[in-house]
Design an enzyme around this catalytic site. Structure first.
Site, PDB file in Angstrom:
ATOM      1  N   TYR A 246      11.033  30.559  -6.664  1.00 56.18           N
ATOM      2  CA  TYR A 246      10.488  31.633  -5.817  1.00 56.18           C
ATOM      3  C   TYR A 246       9.718  32.565  -6.739  1.00 56.18           C
ATOM      4  O   TYR A 246      10.294  33.084  -7.704  1.00 56.18           O
ATOM      5  CB  TYR A 246      11.609  32.441  -5.158  1.00 56.18           C
ATOM      6  CG  TYR A 246      12.395  31.700  -4.093  1.00 56.18           C
ATOM      7  CD1 TYR A 246      13.437  30.840  -4.441  1.00 56.18           C
ATOM      8  CD2 TYR A 246      12.116  31.886  -2.741  1.00 56.18           C
ATOM      9  CE1 TYR A 246      14.168  30.177  -3.464  1.00 56.18           C
ATOM     10  CE2 TYR A 246      12.849  31.221  -1.757  1.00 56.18           C
ATOM     11  CZ  TYR A 246      13.867  30.370  -2.131  1.00 56.18           C
ATOM     12  OH  TYR A 246      14.593  29.718  -1.161  1.00 56.18           O
TER      13      TYR A 246
ATOM     14  N   PRO B  83      11.149  32.954   6.885  1.00 57.25           N
ATOM     15  CA  PRO B  83      11.694  31.785   6.185  1.00 57.25           C
ATOM     16  C   PRO B  83      12.272  32.070   4.794  1.00 57.25           C
ATOM     17  O   PRO B  83      13.025  31.245   4.271  1.00 57.25           O
ATOM     18  CB  PRO B  83      10.513  30.826   6.099  1.00 57.25           C
ATOM     19  CG  PRO B  83       9.303  31.659   6.277  1.00 57.25           C
ATOM     20  CD  PRO B  83       9.705  32.821   7.134  1.00 57.25           C
TER      21      PRO B  83
ATOM     22  N   LYS C 239      17.132  30.622   6.117  1.00 63.61           N
ATOM     23  CA  LYS C 239      18.298  30.853   6.968  1.00 63.61           C
ATOM     24  C   LYS C 239      18.161  30.304   8.396  1.00 63.61           C
ATOM     25  O   LYS C 239      19.163  30.139   9.094  1.00 63.61           O
ATOM     26  CB  LYS C 239      18.594  32.359   7.047  1.00 63.61           C
ATOM     27  CG  LYS C 239      19.209  32.919   5.788  1.00 63.61           C
ATOM     28  CD  LYS C 239      20.662  32.475   5.612  1.00 63.61           C
ATOM     29  CE  LYS C 239      21.107  32.472   4.190  1.00 63.61           C
ATOM     30  NZ  LYS C 239      21.419  31.169   3.629  1.00 63.61           N
TER      31      LYS C 239
ATOM     32  N   TYR D 152      22.646  33.666  -0.126  1.00 64.77           N
ATOM     33  CA  TYR D 152      21.778  32.490  -0.136  1.00 64.77           C
ATOM     34  C   TYR D 152      22.557  31.234   0.261  1.00 64.77           C
ATOM     35  O   TYR D 152      22.089  30.432   1.064  1.00 64.77           O
ATOM     36  CB  TYR D 152      21.177  32.334  -1.531  1.00 64.77           C
ATOM     37  CG  TYR D 152      20.047  31.339  -1.636  1.00 64.77           C
ATOM     38  CD1 TYR D 152      18.729  31.722  -1.404  1.00 64.77           C
ATOM     39  CD2 TYR D 152      20.288  30.015  -1.991  1.00 64.77           C
ATOM     40  CE1 TYR D 152      17.680  30.825  -1.516  1.00 64.77           C
ATOM     41  CE2 TYR D 152      19.240  29.108  -2.103  1.00 64.77           C
ATOM     42  CZ  TYR D 152      17.944  29.515  -1.871  1.00 64.77           C
ATOM     43  OH  TYR D 152      16.916  28.617  -1.979  1.00 64.77           O
TER      44      TYR D 152
HETATM   45  P1  FAD Z   1      13.956  24.469  17.581  1.00 63.63           P
HETATM   46  O1  FAD Z   1      14.005  23.618  16.384  1.00 63.63           O
HETATM   47  O2  FAD Z   1      12.747  25.292  17.826  1.00 63.63           O
HETATM   48  O3  FAD Z   1      14.196  23.524  18.827  1.00 63.63           O
HETATM   49  C1  FAD Z   1      13.947  23.934  20.148  1.00 63.63           C
HETATM   50  C2  FAD Z   1      13.625  22.712  20.983  1.00 63.63           C
HETATM   51  O4  FAD Z   1      13.457  23.113  22.337  1.00 63.63           O
HETATM   52  C3  FAD Z   1      12.328  22.052  20.564  1.00 63.63           C
HETATM   53  O5  FAD Z   1      12.522  20.675  20.389  1.00 63.63           O
HETATM   54  C4  FAD Z   1      11.359  22.370  21.692  1.00 63.63           C
HETATM   55  O6  FAD Z   1      10.406  21.351  21.874  1.00 63.63           O
HETATM   56  C5  FAD Z   1      12.312  22.475  22.875  1.00 63.63           C
HETATM   57  N1  FAD Z   1      11.798  23.290  23.981  1.00 63.63           N
HETATM   58  C6  FAD Z   1      11.065  24.427  23.898  1.00 63.63           C
HETATM   59  N2  FAD Z   1      10.790  24.880  25.134  1.00 63.63           N
HETATM   60  C7  FAD Z   1      11.367  24.038  25.999  1.00 63.63           C
HETATM   61  C8  FAD Z   1      11.444  23.989  27.420  1.00 63.63           C
HETATM   62  N3  FAD Z   1      10.845  24.926  28.169  1.00 63.63           N
HETATM   63  N4  FAD Z   1      12.116  22.986  27.978  1.00 63.63           N
HETATM   64  C9  FAD Z   1      12.730  22.033  27.223  1.00 63.63           C
HETATM   65  N5  FAD Z   1      12.693  22.023  25.877  1.00 63.63           N
HETATM   66  C10 FAD Z   1      12.028  23.015  25.281  1.00 63.63           C
HETATM   67  N6  FAD Z   1      13.563  27.624   8.702  1.00 63.63           N
HETATM   68  C11 FAD Z   1      13.969  27.570   7.461  1.00 63.63           C
HETATM   69  O7  FAD Z   1      15.154  27.809   7.220  1.00 63.63           O
HETATM   70  N7  FAD Z   1      13.088  27.228   6.453  1.00 63.63           N
HETATM   71  C12 FAD Z   1      11.789  26.902   6.707  1.00 63.63           C
HETATM   72  O8  FAD Z   1      11.038  26.592   5.807  1.00 63.63           O
HETATM   73  C13 FAD Z   1      11.339  26.942   8.014  1.00 63.63           C
HETATM   74  N8  FAD Z   1      10.070  26.626   8.327  1.00 63.63           N
HETATM   75  C14 FAD Z   1       9.686  26.674   9.628  1.00 63.63           C
HETATM   76  C15 FAD Z   1       8.378  26.339   9.983  1.00 63.63           C
HETATM   77  C16 FAD Z   1       7.968  26.397  11.305  1.00 63.63           C
HETATM   78  C17 FAD Z   1       6.539  26.035  11.666  1.00 63.63           C
HETATM   79  C18 FAD Z   1       8.874  26.816  12.307  1.00 63.63           C
HETATM   80  C19 FAD Z   1       8.449  26.916  13.756  1.00 63.63           C
HETATM   81  C20 FAD Z   1      10.175  27.119  11.957  1.00 63.63           C
HETATM   82  C21 FAD Z   1      10.597  27.063  10.632  1.00 63.63           C
HETATM   83  N9  FAD Z   1      11.894  27.360  10.263  1.00 63.63           N
HETATM   84  C22 FAD Z   1      12.284  27.315   9.001  1.00 63.63           C
HETATM   85  C23 FAD Z   1      12.898  27.707  11.231  1.00 63.63           C
HETATM   86  C24 FAD Z   1      13.752  26.501  11.621  1.00 63.63           C
HETATM   87  O9  FAD Z   1      12.956  25.366  11.694  1.00 63.63           O
HETATM   88  C25 FAD Z   1      14.407  26.847  12.932  1.00 63.63           C
HETATM   89  O10 FAD Z   1      15.228  27.979  12.714  1.00 63.63           O
HETATM   90  C26 FAD Z   1      15.197  25.710  13.553  1.00 63.63           C
HETATM   91  O11 FAD Z   1      14.348  24.684  13.968  1.00 63.63           O
HETATM   92  C27 FAD Z   1      15.997  26.237  14.736  1.00 63.63           C
HETATM   93  O12 FAD Z   1      16.521  25.185  15.481  1.00 63.63           O
HETATM   94  P2  FAD Z   1      16.669  25.300  17.046  1.00 63.63           P
HETATM   95  O13 FAD Z   1      17.258  24.011  17.478  1.00 63.63           O
HETATM   96  O14 FAD Z   1      17.344  26.570  17.395  1.00 63.63           O
HETATM   97  O15 FAD Z   1      15.191  25.479  17.624  1.00 63.63           O
HETATM   98  C1  DHB Z   2      12.101  25.924   2.025  1.00 64.51           C
HETATM   99  C2  DHB Z   2      11.782  26.961   2.832  1.00 64.51           C
HETATM  100  C3  DHB Z   2      12.301  28.197   2.580  1.00 64.51           C
HETATM  101  O1  DHB Z   2      12.029  29.216   3.363  1.00 64.51           O
HETATM  102  C4  DHB Z   2      13.131  28.416   1.514  1.00 64.51           C
HETATM  103  O2  DHB Z   2      13.599  29.662   1.267  1.00 64.51           O
HETATM  104  C5  DHB Z   2      13.461  27.377   0.706  1.00 64.51           C
HETATM  105  C6  DHB Z   2      12.939  26.112   0.984  1.00 64.51           C
HETATM  106  C7  DHB Z   2      11.516  24.592   2.289  1.00 64.51           C
HETATM  107  O3  DHB Z   2      10.790  24.433   3.269  1.00 64.51           O
HETATM  108  O4  DHB Z   2      11.762  23.673   1.515  1.00 64.51           O
END
Ligand code: FAD
Ligand code: DHB
Length: 396
Positions: free
Chosen positions: A207, A299, A303, A390
């Site tokens: 980082y 991000p 978390k 962390y």
């Molecule tokens: P989601 O993974 O968002 O799943 C929700 C699901 O519901 C999806 O499949 C969606 O298609 C579905 N859905 C939505 N609306 C509807 C509807 N109306 N009807 C039916 N289904 C529906 N977190 C990290 O810790 N590190 C990262 O680097 C990181 N990068 C990320 C990058 C991006 C672009 C995004 C968007 C998020 C990122 N996150 C990251 C966050 C992490 O990916 C999420 O916190 C995690 O996916 C949460 O899981 P979830 O199942 O709650 O929600």
């Molecule tokens: C990644 C993303 C993060 O936000 C982080 O703190 C560490 C790793 C990753 O996408 O690998």
């Protein structure tokens, strides 16, 4: 005029969304003989192709094992015992293992999605590509979900609804505004991420706090790297050809890392805005909000996915207790228990974001960052506080 027929079906728990939260909940319930149906808007291929998080806390790995889906993550994931914080031209290693006794697992969210979908692949367990999903009667004894699937309209009756449908989902959107409190912080920048089949520049994550902005060197495997640079919110991916990304990353890293940077064509490039959002409460009658449907963290510190898994842990225990012993005590405690962890992770990711990013036009904040980074590098107490958060705080 004839009304279109609606097919009616019943389950114990209707789960909206097949992200990590929805599929993990479904697997945990299935192992206890509790019936659930997951209703997902997108196709399985689309969900598995999304490049998102990559770092699992050990409590998340343990929950995956409990659900019977942790095997491949443990075989193929990379165990990390520490990470580097680079600043002022130097670097400081945080030894997570020594400071907390815990480690992290590098395993891509898209790989996790494959494992989770495989575990729930029996016919009817997950309805992919369900459109116009609408929740009904969450405040009644028998809530319902209606949706269009394979061209016809369906209704799913259930005991409970789990809203696992992310930030843009139908669950939170359908709730009365008056009953909801939203706490939000929007940060004035985004992260531009690039995935490439090149070896990571270091065996652990780096980082970097730099005058030009934050940078993160992460990975998905020994041959696949994931890099991020802080960018203006209004930037578009098209403005960042690969060469510009690599050059900017190089400029933000100390020499010992930038000299080792191996570049290559991007497999994926995307920009995410940074925000913190918490919805209170997380339960409305028989509807439980889970994961990103209830809260978003920036991000920094990874978390998001881990918090979604922590919500699932609390809710699955509540549902299992209800069906085993007909006791609703844990379900009644769901919102308070989940929010207690959510706010701690929200605080941590807000703090880590403030520490590591460049806030234009705020020299006072910059001086504070330098002071805090030096403190972190010289005080075991400060390093332990960061490490503890962390790796994930323990459950009470
Ligand atoms: P989601 O993974 O968002 O799943 C929700 C699901 O519901 C999806 O499949 C969606 O298609 C579905 N859905 C939505 N609306 C509807 C509807 N109306 N009807 C039916 N289904 C529906 N977190 C990290 O810790 N590190 C990262 O680097 C990181 N990068 C990320 C990058 C991006 C672009 C995004 C968007 C998020 C990122 N996150 C990251 C966050 C992490 O990916 C999420 O916190 C995690 O996916 C949460 O899981 P979830 O199942 O709650 O929600
Ligand atoms: C990644 C993303 C993060 O936000 C982080 O703190 C560490 C790793 C990753 O996408 O690998």
């Amino acid at each position: 005029m004839s009304r279109r027929a609606v097919t009616v079906r019943s389950t114990q728990v209707a789960i909206i969304g097949a992200g990590p939260a929805g599929l993990l909940l479904s697997s945990l319930l299935a192992r206890e003989g509790i019936d659930s149906v997951v209703v997902e808007r997108e196709s399985r291929e689309h969900v598995q192709g999304r490049i998102r998080a990559g770092l699992l806390e050990w409590t998340t790995v343990e929950l995956l094992r409990e659900a019977g889906v942790g095997g491949r993550a443990l075989r193929e994931g990379l165990i990390h015992e520490g990470f580097d914080v680079a600043f002022a031209g130097g670097h400081h290693r945080l030894d997570l293992k020594a400071l907390t006794g815990k480690t992290m697992l590098v395993y891509g969210q898209n790989e996790l999605q494959k494992d989770l979908a495989e575990a729930r692949s029996e016919p009817g367990a997950v309805l992919w590509e369900a459109r116009d999903v609408t929740l009904h009667d969450w405040d009644q004894e028998t809530p319902r979900v209606s949706y269009t699937h394979a061209g016809s309209r369906h209704e799913l009756r259930c005991d409970f609804l789990a809203g696992c449908d992310g930030y843009h989902g139908a669950s939170r959107a359908g709730l009365p505004r008056a009953g909801l409190t939203l706490y939000e912080r929007v940060y004035p920048f985004g992260w531009l991420g690039l995935l490439a089949d090149v070896p990571p520049l270091h065996e652990e994550l780096v980082y970097a706090n730099h005058e030009r902005g934050f940078a993160l060197c992460s990975m998905r495997s020994r041959g696949r790297s994931r890099y991020y640079v802080q960018c203006p919110l209004e930037d578009k991916v098209e403005e960042w050809p690969d060469a510009r990304f690599w050059e900017e990353l190089r400029l933000r890293l100390p020499e010992r890392y930038s000299a080792r940077l191996v570049t290559g064509p991007a497999l994926e490039k995307s920009i995410v805005p940074l925000r913190s959002l918490v919805t209170e409460p997380m339960r409305f009658g028989r509807l439980f909000l889970v994961g990103d449907a209830a809260h978003i963290v920036p991000p920094t510190g990874a978390k998001g996915l881990n918090l979604a898994a922590a919500d699932v842990r609390v809710l699955s225990r509540g549902l299992i207790e209800f069906y085993r012993n007909r006791s609703a005590t844990l379900l009644e405690e769901y919102s308070a228990r989940a929010l207690s962890r959510v706010w701690k992770a929200t605080r941590f990711s807000w703090w880590f974001t403030l520490l590591m990013h460049r806030f234009a036009g705020d020299p006072f904040a910059r001086r504070l960052q330098s002071a805090e980074l030096e403190y972190l590098a010289n005080s075991e107490a400060a390093a332990r506080s960061l490490a503890e958060n962390y790796v994930g705080l323990s459950f009470d």
